[in-house]
Design a protein around this motif. Structure first.
Motif, PDB file in Angstrom:
ATOM      1  N   ILE A  14      44.316  29.467  25.355  1.00 20.07           N
ATOM      2  CA  ILE A  14      44.332  29.112  26.779  1.00 20.07           C
ATOM      3  C   ILE A  14      44.513  30.361  27.625  1.00 20.07           C
ATOM      4  O   ILE A  14      43.878  30.523  28.675  1.00 20.07           O
ATOM      5  CB  ILE A  14      45.437  28.088  27.060  1.00 20.07           C
ATOM      6  N   SER A  15      45.385  31.269  27.180  1.00 17.46           N
ATOM      7  CA  SER A  15      45.592  32.511  27.931  1.00 17.46           C
ATOM      8  C   SER A  15      44.298  33.306  28.032  1.00 17.46           C
ATOM      9  O   SER A  15      43.976  33.876  29.088  1.00 17.46           O
ATOM     10  CB  SER A  15      46.679  33.350  27.248  1.00 17.46           C
ATOM     11  N   TYR A  16      43.543  33.344  26.933  1.00 22.35           N
ATOM     12  CA  TYR A  16      42.270  34.067  26.954  1.00 22.35           C
ATOM     13  C   TYR A  16      41.300  33.433  27.951  1.00 22.35           C
ATOM     14  O   TYR A  16      40.620  34.136  28.716  1.00 22.35           O
ATOM     15  CB  TYR A  16      41.663  34.071  25.548  1.00 22.35           C
ATOM     16  N   GLN A  17      41.240  32.113  27.963  1.00 19.94           N
ATOM     17  CA  GLN A  17      40.345  31.435  28.911  1.00 19.94           C
ATOM     18  C   GLN A  17      40.773  31.684  30.350  1.00 19.94           C
ATOM     19  O   GLN A  17      39.934  31.910  31.228  1.00 19.94           O
ATOM     20  CB  GLN A  17      40.320  29.934  28.621  1.00 19.94           C
ATOM     21  N   ILE A  18      42.079  31.665  30.603  1.00 18.86           N
ATOM     22  CA  ILE A  18      42.559  31.886  31.967  1.00 18.86           C
ATOM     23  C   ILE A  18      42.215  33.290  32.444  1.00 18.86           C
ATOM     24  O   ILE A  18      41.707  33.484  33.561  1.00 18.86           O
ATOM     25  CB  ILE A  18      44.079  31.643  32.037  1.00 18.86           C
ATOM     26  N   GLN A  74      38.575  32.376  33.882  1.00 16.13           N
ATOM     27  CA  GLN A  74      38.995  31.988  35.226  1.00 16.13           C
ATOM     28  C   GLN A  74      39.111  33.184  36.169  1.00 16.13           C
ATOM     29  O   GLN A  74      38.752  33.088  37.345  1.00 16.13           O
ATOM     30  CB  GLN A  74      40.346  31.246  35.163  1.00 16.13           C
ATOM     31  N   HIS A  75      39.620  34.317  35.650  1.00 12.79           N
ATOM     32  CA  HIS A  75      39.883  35.458  36.521  1.00 12.79           C
ATOM     33  C   HIS A  75      38.962  36.644  36.247  1.00 12.79           C
ATOM     34  O   HIS A  75      39.152  37.721  36.827  1.00 12.79           O
ATOM     35  CB  HIS A  75      41.344  35.902  36.363  1.00 12.79           C
ATOM     36  N   LYS A  76      37.950  36.478  35.357  1.00  7.07           N
ATOM     37  CA  LYS A  76      36.958  37.530  35.088  1.00  7.07           C
ATOM     38  C   LYS A  76      37.625  38.843  34.661  1.00  7.07           C
ATOM     39  O   LYS A  76      37.196  39.934  35.042  1.00  7.07           O
ATOM     40  CB  LYS A  76      36.085  37.786  36.317  1.00  7.07           C
ATOM     41  N   GLU A  93      44.106  42.787  31.852  1.00 11.46           N
ATOM     42  CA  GLU A  93      43.470  43.482  32.962  1.00 11.46           C
ATOM     43  C   GLU A  93      42.770  42.443  33.831  1.00 11.46           C
ATOM     44  O   GLU A  93      41.913  41.695  33.341  1.00 11.46           O
ATOM     45  CB  GLU A  93      42.457  44.517  32.464  1.00 11.46           C
ATOM     46  N   ILE A  94      43.144  42.381  35.094  1.00 10.10           N
ATOM     47  CA  ILE A  94      42.514  41.426  36.007  1.00 10.10           C
ATOM     48  C   ILE A  94      42.165  42.140  37.299  1.00 10.10           C
ATOM     49  O   ILE A  94      42.866  43.069  37.719  1.00 10.10           O
ATOM     50  CB  ILE A  94      43.431  40.207  36.294  1.00 10.10           C
TER      51      ILE A  94
END
Length: 503
Positions: free
Chosen positions: A467-471, A475-477, A495-496
């Motif tokens: 889930i963290s990877y998907q977020i 979700q945040h590219k 890195e976001i």
């Protein structure tokens, strides 16, 4: 003797050359004024491959080609002879026929006989004509008709009652050539059919692979969706519970915190009043004096002031915890909003504080190195969820490390390092590192797979990192990387972008 046989046979009109070849390729005998000490394959290199194949397979070979600019028909016949010993090796008998010479010889014979008949007796002419017609023309006509019929039907039928001469030999060879062509055509058709079948099988296999790939993709997407729904529901329930608890605690805490100030002011007013009484009546009555000694008024006043201060600190602490719980749940920030990343980290650490202070069998130290970060546009509750997952995993890893469970004196205690930095104006990084047992390569490669966990049953679902990877990524590219080696701890790098790119 062989040479005499060869020389006698080569006198036939259509025969250009006769040769007998030993198994080792040396020429035993050969028609004409030639030396027989050379390998025949060097004399006729065009026949070398066919000779070798016939000698090896033991099958008769027929070739139609040009030698010295003239069309010829070559017959290669393998044979055994005691001359070659008992090894079973084969020699070769090779005959080269000149088709044009055969026709020319026939024509010359016809002209000669015609002239002789013209000069001689008409009866002899008629006899010769009948003989030529029977021996040559009629067989040639039959052969010609059979060839024309084969052009139409594709099947050559050997004419009956052909004389035993070169024409019959030619017809027989032509029949063999036609059969070979038929076999070649049949083989070609079978090859084309097999190619078509193979192409159809490859297409079918490609379609099945595509379907299998698509099915696997759908299964993976379903697992990811299921994992995301489970984790989202879990975090949503946790958020609702945390928000509800924070709300329920906030009301009495606000009441206590607000009344503490008035209670302290009232107590101070009472102390002032007592001091005025003491100034106005410095000699209290015996009963009041005994009571003052019993309650130790000075100690009571001093200790009560300390109690009010301690109660105020505790109430402020409860208020801060409630505020952190509300900030962590962030029901009012489900949409994109610019937030301070370090604030989310501090709130998450506050939520996990019980595990650091007495709630863990291992004494864990946290080192915070927060850089000067700009505001980051993100889904705050989702980012807090990632921080909670990564920090919880770090605590679990340190608690499972036998080096720290037995209270050994190590140079570096069980530690979690939390570092933030601005990589550039558009990207920030958060690093969460522990000095736990680390991961082997096969575990690290599967760390972000849904439902993959190394924890005991009931202690982990294998959804946190997925889930963290998907977020972070979807979700945040951004980017989420796991760096770990056995015995060297684990580091997660987030890195976001400071602003999510608009597609």
């Amino acid at each position: 003797m062989l040479r005499r046989v060869v020389q006698n046979y080569v006198t036939l009109p259509a025969v250009r050359e006769i040769a007998i070849v030993a198994p080792d390729g040396e020429t035993i005998t050969r028609s004409g004024a030639f030396k027989n000490d050379r390998p025949y394959a060097l004399v006729r290199p065009q026949l070398a491959a066919a000779m070798e194949d016939s000698a090896r397979s033991g099958e008769e070979r027929f070739l139609e080609l040009e030698l010295d600019g003239k069309p010829v028909l070559v017959e290669i016949l393998p044979f055994h002879n005691t001359l070659f010993g008992t090894s079973g090796r084969r020699g070769l008998a090779i005959a080269i026929l000149d088709l044009r010479q055969l026709q020319a010889a026939t024509l010359q014979m016809f002209l000669t006989l015609t002239g002789a008949i013209a000069i001689g007796i008409v009866a002899i002419l008629i006899l010769m004509w009948v003989s030529i017609h029977r021996v040559v023309l009629k067989p040639l006509t039959l052969v010609n008709q059979a060839v024309a019929e084969s052009d139409r039907t594709g099947v050559f039928t050997m004419p009956a009652n052909l004389p035993r001469n070169e024409i019959k030999f030619l017809a027989r060879n032509f029949e063999r050539v036609v059969k070979q062509l038929e076999a070649y055509d049949q083989l070609h058709k079978e090859i084309e059919q097999r190619k078509q079948v193979e192409a159809a099988l490859r297409q079918s296999e490609a379609r099945e692979r595509a379907k299998s790939h698509e099915l696997g993709k759908l299964v993976r997407e379903l697992k990811q969706t299921q994992a995301q729904l489970v984790q989202t529901e879990k975090m949503s329930s946790l958020g609702r519970m945390v928000g509800g608890v924070a709300h329920e605690i906030n009301n009495p805490v606000s009441f206590i915190f607000g009344n503490l100030t008035f209670a302290q002011e009232y107590f101070e007013q009472l102390v002032d009043l007592i001091e005025l009484y003491q100034q106005s009546y410095p000699q209290p009555t015996p009963q009041i004096a005994r009571r003052l000694d019993e309650i130790e008024l000075e100690f009571l006043i001093d200790d009560t002031q300390k109690l009010f201060a301690s109660m105020k600190v505790g109430a402020e602490r409860i208020r801060d915890i409630v505020l952190s719980l509300r900030n962590f749940s962030r029901f009012d920030e489900a949409e994109l909003k610019s937030v301070k990343i370090e604030e989310g980290l501090r709130n998450t650490l506050l939520i996990l504080q019980p595990r650091f202070q007495g709630g863990s069998p291992v004494e864990i130290v946290t080192v915070e190195e927060f850089g000067d970060l700009p505001l980051v546009e993100c889904y705050a509750s989702q980012i807090n969820q990632v921080f909670l997952n990564l920090l919880s995993n770090a605590i679990d890893a340190l608690e499972s490390d036998e080096r720290y469970r037995h209270g050994r004196k190590l140079p570096v205690p069980a530690t979690i390092w939390i570092r933030t930095e601005a990589l550039n104006k558009k990207t920030i990084a958060v690093r969460i590192r522990d000095n736990g047992p680390g991961m082997p390569p096969e575990v690290r490669q599967k760390a972000f797979d849904p439902f993959f966990t190394t924890k005991e049953i009931g202690k982990g679902t294998g959804l946190g990192l997925s889930i963290s990877y998907q977020i972070i990524v979807e979700q945040h590219k951004g980017r989420l990387e796991c760096i770990s080696k056995p015995g060297e701890g684990t580091e997660f790098v987030i890195e976001i972008p400071t602003q999510i790119p608009r597609s």
